[in-house]
Design an enzyme around this catalytic site. Structure first.
Site: not given
Length: 461
Positions: A27-28
């Site tokens: 993810c980020a």
């Protein structure tokens, strides 16, 4: 081998080797690894790897925190070293089978909104800039008055700020179809049907300037501009239906039959059943949120600001995306943003206190970048890498978040957008709210920093 390549190699070895890795995604901020046998993971070894800011096992995934930018590079190196890495669609299927059902549901809900958020962020920035450019104080710099602004220019700014929310159901249905294995183009068309200009505009109906169409004499039908749940439920059912029809239709007839019956059945059910039911439910949820934010003396902000970062640990904080979108679409403002920003800033303040007080060069090297990451809106490195490790800093970060959330609610701060916070979030408060926003962040950071420095961390740790 590059530095990141060496880190990737160490990670693979520390989680039990290639044979213990089922799939990898990210993810980020986090590298997410699906593990066959979690007993083979050497967490101590992983946490001592360069650039690693923390690691934990949650909902069937082993998650290693690197921070924004870095995680993408490490991910590329990891999949380069794992030739049997699975396609992303299969990874999603495996992820959705792992972990508690509630967390799986929230994670899937988050998967739907992640691709949409960038355009909503841009829309929020457009709103902030329009608010700035139309302020009397700003216009006075150029010796202009509000009436001097060209109507055509204002019309153009309205195109920038209104389009994403006017066609939000199309975006939601598109993403939902993609997540659940349907054809995204069918999702887009189904979503556009929900906001077809032929239907009475939802905003005009809500304001009393228009009336819904009464189908069969008792079913109110309107456009669903700015709604989320009707499009999400329609997209979910529509994707499942499309896959079922395609499975039972011959390849010769698939091109004609599958999209025809999917759109026919889903348009009827979406406009006459799903839409009215879930639009009403959505309004109930929105009313509850507004009621909570309406608690006297800033109590709603105190509660939300103190609990938001607890939800980040569990991963279910993505549910707030839905609430923020609804607030923006229905009220044109987002009071949630300022409150959760206080919680994020406070965790950064607690981490900064650890970095300032510790004598350990290793802890300083981890804490200072993690605090900066929090100030940019990403708290996972601060929480998992520092604050939770020493426990009290996390607790005092929650207290700072409560204090800042209380102040944000008390002075009635409202963002023009969503998904950016702390330093980048200043762009959402350019409409005469910037001083209040800065005060809230400073207050939250100060409370968390002072409490952590005095009572939450020993420099011997």
């Amino acid at each position: 081998m590059s530095e990141n390549g060496e880190i990737a190699k160490q990670i693979i070895n520390a989680v039990g080797g290639k044979e213990n890795i089922q799939s990898v995604t990210h993810c980020a901020t986090r590298l997410r690894i699906m593990i066959n046998n979690k007993d083979k993971i050497n967490t101590d070894k992983i946490e001592n790897i360069h650039k690693v800011k923390g690691a934990f096992y949650n909902a069937g995934q082993y998650q290693i925190i690197f921070g924004t930018g870095t995680v993408n590079k490490i991910y590329d190196e990891v999949i380069h070293l794992i030739p049997h890495e699975q396609p992303s669609t299969k990874i999603k299927q495996n992820e959705n089978k792992e972990g508690p059902s509630f967390q799986r549901a929230i994670r899937t809900f988050g998967d739907v909104f992640v691709p949409i958020i960038p355009v909503l962020v841009a829309t929020g920035l457009f709103m902030g800039l329009r608010g700035l450019l139309t302020q009397k104080e700003m216009l006075s710099i150029f010796n202009l008055l509000p009436e001097d602004i060209s109507p055509n220019f204002l019309l153009y700014t309205q195109v920038l700020t209104d389009t994403a929310f006017a066609f939000l159901p199309a975006l939601v249905a598109w993403s939902t179809f993609a997540v659940f294995g349907g054809s995204p183009i069918i999702g887009i068309v189904l979503g556009l049907m929900l906001v077809n200009p032929i239907l009475p505009n939802a905003y005009e109906v809500a304001s009393g300037n228009s009336s819904p169409i009464m189908m069969f004499g008792f079913i109110p039908v309107v456009g669903y501009q700015g709604t989320v749940l009707p499009a999400f439920i329609s997209g979910f059912i529509g994707a499942k239906m499309e896959r079922w029809i395609r499975k039972h239709v011959s390849e010769t007839l698939d091109l004609l039959v599958t999209p025809f019956f999917t759109l026919l059945i889903m348009s009827i059910s979406s406009l006459f059943i799903i839409g009215p039911i879930f639009h009403s439910l959505e309004q109930v949820i929105l009313d509850i949120v507004i009621w909570l934010l309406g608690f006297p003396l800033g109590l709603g902000g105190l509660i939300i600001g103190g609990l938001h970062q607890v939800l980040v640990i569990t991963g279910v904080h993505h549910i707030f995306n839905f609430l923020e979108i609804q607030l923006l679409a229905n009220t044109g403002a987002n009071p949630f943003n300022a409150i959760i920003t206080a919680g994020i800033a406070a965790q950064g303040g607690a981490t900064l206190a650890v970095a300032t007080k510790t004598k350990s060069k290793k802890v300083k090297a981890l804490a200072y970048p993690s605090a900066l990451s929090a100030m940019l809106g990403i708290t996972e490195p601060a929480i998992f890498g520092v604050n939770l490790r020493y426990r009290k800093p996390f607790l005092f970060g929650l207290i700072g978040g409560s204090a800042g959330g209380f102040l944000a609610d008390w002075i009635n701060l409202k963002a023009t957008g969503m998904s950016i916070t702390v330093i980048p979030g200043t762009l959402l408060y350019l409409n005469n709210q910037i001083l209040g926003y800065l005060l809230v962040n400073f207050f939250a950071i100060s409370v968390a920093f002072v409490l952590t420095y005095l009572f939450g961390f020993s420099n011997q740790e």
